[in-house]
Design an enzyme around this catalytic site. Sequence first.
Site, PDB file in Angstrom:
ATOM      1  N   ARG A  47       0.805  -1.340  -0.151  1.00  0.00           N
ATOM      2  CA  ARG A  47      -0.499  -0.013  -0.532  1.00  0.00           C
ATOM      3  C   ARG A  47       1.389   1.525   0.176  1.00  0.00           C
ATOM      4  NH1 ARG A  47      -2.219  -0.611   3.819  1.00  0.00           N
ATOM      5  NH2 ARG A  47      -1.804   1.578   5.381  1.00  0.00           N
ATOM      6  N   TYR A 103     -15.408  19.758 -14.429  1.00  0.00           N
ATOM      7  CA  TYR A 103     -15.748  18.347 -14.157  1.00  0.00           C
ATOM      8  C   TYR A 103     -16.521  18.684 -13.912  1.00  0.00           C
ATOM      9  CZ  TYR A 103     -15.581  13.523 -13.742  1.00  0.00           C
ATOM     10  OH  TYR A 103     -16.201  12.296 -13.431  1.00  0.00           O
ATOM     11  N   ASP A 179      -5.567  21.134 -13.257  1.00  0.00           N
ATOM     12  CA  ASP A 179      -6.109  19.844 -13.658  1.00  0.00           C
ATOM     13  C   ASP A 179      -5.356  19.568 -14.431  1.00  0.00           C
ATOM     14  OD1 ASP A 179      -7.793  18.234 -14.977  1.00  0.00           O
ATOM     15  OD2 ASP A 179      -9.427  17.797 -13.502  1.00  0.00           O
ATOM     16  N   LYS A 204      -7.611   9.412 -19.066  1.00  0.00           N
ATOM     17  CA  LYS A 204      -8.461   9.806 -20.325  1.00  0.00           C
ATOM     18  C   LYS A 204      -7.408   9.887 -21.767  1.00  0.00           C
ATOM     19  CE  LYS A 204     -12.234  11.671 -18.232  1.00  0.00           C
ATOM     20  NZ  LYS A 204     -12.904  11.071 -17.578  1.00  0.00           N
TER      21      LYS A 204
HETATM   22  C1  PLP Z   1     -10.810  17.486 -16.312  1.00  0.00           C
HETATM   23  C2  PLP Z   1     -11.275  16.442 -15.884  1.00  0.00           C
HETATM   24  N1  PLP Z   1     -11.123  15.906 -14.485  1.00  0.00           N
HETATM   25  C3  PLP Z   1     -10.221  14.639 -13.411  1.00  0.00           C
HETATM   26  C4  PLP Z   1     -11.758  13.638 -13.872  1.00  0.00           C
HETATM   27  C5  PLP Z   1     -11.745  12.370 -12.794  1.00  0.00           C
HETATM   28  O1  PLP Z   1     -11.021  11.546 -13.786  1.00  0.00           O
HETATM   29  P1  PLP Z   1     -11.588  10.238 -13.045  1.00  0.00           P
HETATM   30  O2  PLP Z   1     -13.342   9.902 -14.303  1.00  0.00           O
HETATM   31  O3  PLP Z   1     -10.009   9.204 -14.043  1.00  0.00           O
HETATM   32  O4  PLP Z   1     -11.165  10.145 -12.016  1.00  0.00           O
HETATM   33  C6  PLP Z   1     -12.870  14.318 -15.112  1.00  0.00           C
HETATM   34  C7  PLP Z   1     -13.007  12.609 -15.332  1.00  0.00           C
HETATM   35  O5  PLP Z   1     -13.901  12.949 -16.642  1.00  0.00           O
HETATM   36  C8  PLP Z   1     -11.597  15.256 -16.581  1.00  0.00           C
HETATM   37  O6  PLP Z   1     -12.817  15.001 -17.476  1.00  0.00           O
END
Ligand code: PLP
Length: 380
Positions: A47, A103, A179, A204
């Site tokens: 872990r 998001y 992000d 993604k």
């Molecule tokens: C810009 C962005 N940040 C974070 C996330 C979250 O990612 P995860 O689905 O891998 O948890 C997403 C998911 O669509 C996203 O589009």
Amino acid sequence: MTGDGTRAVRAGLPVAEAYQPPVPPPVFAAHFHLPGDPSVAPYGYGRESNPTWVALQDAVAELESPDERAEALVFPSGMAAISATLLSLVGSGDSVVLPADGYQIWPKLRRRAEERGIVCHTAPTGGDGQLTALRAAWDRGERVRLLWLETPSNPGLDVCDIAGLAREARARGTLVAVDNTLATPLGQRPLELGADLSVASGTKALNGHGDVLLGYVACRDPELVEEIRQWRTVLGAIPGPMEAWLAHRGLATLQLRVARQAENALAVAHALAARPEVSGLRHPGLPEDRDHALAARQMHSFGCVVSFTLPDRAHAERFLAALRLVDDATSFGGVRSTAERRGRWGGDAVPEGFVRLSLGIEDPEDLVADVRRALADAAG
Ligand SMILES: Cc1ncc(COP(=O)(O)O)c(C=O)c1O
């Protein structure tokens, strides 16, 4: 400094050793042989760390920060990375400025933060909303611990000035996290622009094959990294070795994928721009996009997403149904093109006919022809 393709193909991998495989295998162990003093051992319990993560973390750190070594930590999803970063670095009584248009899960995470005594403000990504929100909080005497940016924002594709905001924030002791999901570390390097943390969903374009969920945070400050690492160890949100291994394997083609996807996105955006029924077209690479000049200053590549609005929900649904090369699916960044009517989730402030289109690595002529034909069918 070597080019992106060269770096991506070797990042985090061991130097060639005679009779050893060029890629280390995934390590599935929960515990390691651990004779003697555990404080000097690189690996003890699964872990905390394992060699498969470390290889991927080194690769991500190198891509996010090629000149100055950063450290990266991997997580089982983007949300695990985002929540670990936010909740481990910000405490009760601190303030944060979060994206109002990021998001769609942000409002739920905001509620969790507020339950823990964190004062949350939101600001739109476009314009000078973040600076206004930051200054207002500073003027009220709040201890603003963190500014969170999502640029380009998902799904609206607004862009904000990372370097300018980081300069202001740094002068007041406020950390900046970006992000970087949509751009990927090849498209944008927030740490070089002055941000403290680059956080992303590797689900993604970083992984890019639509078969792995993953997240990461990259940072140059060892103390911040240690805080987040401790959070990961204690709360236990750790990626499986196979996911980490697969994501690392996929990095070898990241430069090719990112370049082709950006080329496809621009070609499709140009085709969409010519259609009278399309409004609100956004792609940071389009010269006529309102954020293009800023995006061109801070991005190396403009990403694979194009967003636009068709006259109404039924029109958008007809368009999506008529596409043959583009799957109706959520998420973005994969090698296969996908699109969805974002309003179906109810979490984004978008019109009913709003479509988010993610371009894959198919041939640009085929994608443009498919989108043109589907638009004609939907209009007809
Ligand atoms: C810009 C962005 N940040 C974070 C996330 C979250 O990612 P995860 O689905 O891998 O948890 C997403 C998911 O669509 C996203 O589009």
